[in-house]
Design a protein around this motif. Structure first.
Motif, mmCIF file in Angstrom:
data_model
loop_
_atom_site.group_PDB
_atom_site.id
_atom_site.type_symbol
_atom_site.label_atom_id
_atom_site.label_comp_id
_atom_site.label_asym_id
_atom_site.label_seq_id
_atom_site.Cartn_x
_atom_site.Cartn_y
_atom_site.Cartn_z
ATOM 1 N N LEU A 102 -0.248 -6.581 6.275
ATOM 2 C CA LEU A 102 0.828 -6.946 7.193
ATOM 3 C C LEU A 102 1.544 -8.116 6.525
ATOM 4 C CD1 LEU A 102 -0.875 -6.863 10.732
ATOM 5 C CD2 LEU A 102 0.741 -5.218 9.773
ATOM 6 N N ASP A 103 2.859 -8.167 6.647
ATOM 7 C CA ASP A 103 3.606 -9.287 6.059
ATOM 8 C C ASP A 103 3.084 -10.601 6.634
ATOM 9 O OD1 ASP A 103 5.232 -7.336 5.041
ATOM 10 O OD2 ASP A 103 6.794 -7.610 6.566
ATOM 11 N N THR A 106 4.209 -11.041 10.092
ATOM 12 C CA THR A 106 3.889 -9.991 11.068
ATOM 13 C C THR A 106 2.535 -10.330 11.675
ATOM 14 O OG1 THR A 106 5.077 -8.332 9.772
ATOM 15 C CG2 THR A 106 3.480 -7.499 11.366
ATOM 16 N N TYR A 133 4.356 -0.193 16.056
ATOM 17 C CA TYR A 133 4.804 -1.592 15.991
ATOM 18 C C TYR A 133 5.749 -1.894 17.138
ATOM 19 C CZ TYR A 133 3.253 -1.620 11.121
ATOM 20 O OH TYR A 133 2.506 -1.558 9.979
ATOM 21 N N HIS A 187 7.596 -3.801 3.613
ATOM 22 C CA HIS A 187 8.530 -4.280 4.647
ATOM 23 C C HIS A 187 9.205 -3.133 5.395
ATOM 24 C CE1 HIS A 187 9.345 -8.565 2.843
ATOM 25 N NE2 HIS A 187 8.107 -8.403 3.274
ATOM 26 N N GLN A 188 8.445 -2.069 5.601
ATOM 27 C CA GLN A 188 9.090 -0.850 6.087
ATOM 28 C C GLN A 188 9.868 -1.012 7.400
ATOM 29 O OE1 GLN A 188 7.308 2.795 5.474
ATOM 30 N NE2 GLN A 188 8.598 3.890 6.918
ATOM 31 N N VAL A 189 9.230 -1.594 8.397
ATOM 32 C CA VAL A 189 9.886 -1.668 9.710
ATOM 33 C C VAL A 189 11.112 -2.585 9.618
ATOM 34 C CG1 VAL A 189 9.605 -2.348 12.118
ATOM 35 C CG2 VAL A 189 7.732 -1.184 10.924
ATOM 36 N N ARG A 190 10.936 -3.701 8.926
ATOM 37 C CA ARG A 190 12.066 -4.630 8.794
ATOM 38 C C ARG A 190 13.223 -3.956 8.065
ATOM 39 N NH1 ARG A 190 9.771 -9.719 10.152
ATOM 40 N NH2 ARG A 190 7.519 -9.585 10.003
ATOM 41 N N LEU A 203 7.520 -9.178 14.668
ATOM 42 C CA LEU A 203 6.930 -7.851 14.502
ATOM 43 C C LEU A 203 5.436 -7.926 14.810
ATOM 44 C CD1 LEU A 203 7.601 -4.969 13.626
ATOM 45 C CD2 LEU A 203 7.147 -5.635 11.275
#
Ligand code: URA
Length: 259
Positions: A102-103, A106, A133, A187-190, A203
Motif C-alpha cells: 500500500l502506498d 494509503t 478501496y 498507484h493504481q487507484v490514484r 485512500l
C-alpha cells in the motif's frame, strides 16, 4: 522436528529462552514433561504445552494489519519506519513479509505472512483477487466514472497507454467512491481517478476478496488469523455488499486513521 525448533517457529521467544524453559520443565509433550530441547516431536499430531498452555501448530502465520498513513510497506528500511516495525513483539517472526504494497499515504487492510505460496497466489495477475478501496476525492463524484472504469480506463505506463482491467465503482457519498479492482498496478487507484480528471485525497483499502479490515482494529493494530480464514481471499463479494458493510461499520472514522 526438534522440540526447540518447533517452539521457536510458533512463538517469538528466542532459542536461548526456550532452551531455559524446556530445561526448567515448563514444556510437556503428550502430557509428559520433557526437558531436552532436542527431543523429536511431530507437530501435526503431538500435543505440546508451554507453561500449561497448548501450543497450536500453524505451519504459517497470517496477520491482518490496519496500516496507518505515513508508514512504508516494506520488510525493512534503513531510514523510515515500516509496517514490520508495528508488529507486536510476539509476532516478530522470521520470514514474515507484507503481501503486496500500500502506498505510504494509503491506509487499511494489509496481510502479512510467511506463507510465500499464498502471497504469490494473491499477487499473481492470474488469480484476479479483488481489492476494494474507499477513495475520498477532491472533487465531487461523477456518474461517468462508473462506465469509464467498467470499460477499462487508459493508464500511462512509461511512454505507452495501457488499458486497465474493468473495475467496478459505486458512489458512497458526495466525494467518496468505492472501487473494486483486480490488478495491483503502481498507484493504481490514484492514477485511475487522475485519468478520470479527479484527485484522490485519502485512500483506504477495505477488503482483499472477502477478507475485510476488522472495523474495531485501530490504525497500527494487528490481529492474527488462521489459515482457514484465508480461504475468503478468493471470494469476490458483490460491491453492493461491501458498500453496505462500509456504511454500517467504517464511514464515521475511516478518515481519522493516522497514528
Ligand atoms: N492504489 C493506489 O493508488 N495506492 C495504493 O496504495 C493501492 C492501490
Amino acid at each position: 522436528m526438534r522440540l526447540d525448533r518447533f517452539l521457536s517457529g510458533q512463538t517469538a521467544l528466542s532459542r536461548r529462552e526456550l532452551t531455559a524453559l524446556i530445561r526448567s520443565g515448563a514444556v510437556t509433550v503428550n502430557g509428559a514433561s520433557v526437558r531436552k530441547p532436542e527431543t523429536p516431536v511431530t507437530p501435526e499430531t503431538d500435543h505440546i504445552t508451554l507453561k500449561g498452555a497448548p501450543v497450536k501448530y500453524e505451519p504459517f502465520h497470517y496477520i491482518l494489519m490496519h496500516k496507518p498513513c505515513g508508514i512504508l510497506t516494506a520488510a525493512r528500511d534503513a531510514k523510515q519506519q515500516t509496517v514490520m516495525d508495528l508488529l507486536k513483539p510476539e509476532d516478530r517472526l522470521q520470514k514474515l513479509a507484507p503481501v503486496g504494497r500500500l502506498d505510504r499515504d494509503t491506509s487499511g487492510l494489509l496481510l502479512i505472512t510467511d506463507d510465500g505460496q499464498l502471497a504469490h497466489q494473491v499477487l499473481s495477475p492470474k488469480h484476479h483477487v479483488t481489492k476494494y478501496y474507499a477513495a475520498r476525492l477532491r472533487d465531487p463524484f461523477q456518474e461517468v466514472y462508473i462506465s469509464q472504469f467498467y470499460a477499462g480506463i487508459m493508464l500511462r505506463e512509461g511512454d505507452r497507454e495501457e488499458q486497465a482491467l474493468p473495475a467496478e465503482c459505486v458512489q458512497l457519498d458526495e466525494r467518496t467512491a468505492l472501487l473494486a479492482i483486480q490488478e495491483g498496478r503502481y498507484h493504481q487507484v490514484r492514477r485511475m481517478f487522475a485519468a478520470a480528471g479527479n484527485f484522490v485525497e485519502d485512500l483506504l483499502r477495505l477488503q482483499i476478496g472477502g477478507l475485510f479490515l476488522p472495523p474495531d482494529l485501530p490504525a497500527g493494530g494487528t490481529v492474527r488469523i488462521f489459515h482457514k480464514e484465508t480461504a475468503s481471499l478468493w471470494k469476490k463479494p458483490d460491491i453492493s455488499e461491501v458498500k453496505r458493510f462500509f456504511i454500517d461499520n467504517y464511514s464515521s472514522y475511516w478518515i481519522k486513521d493516522t497514528i
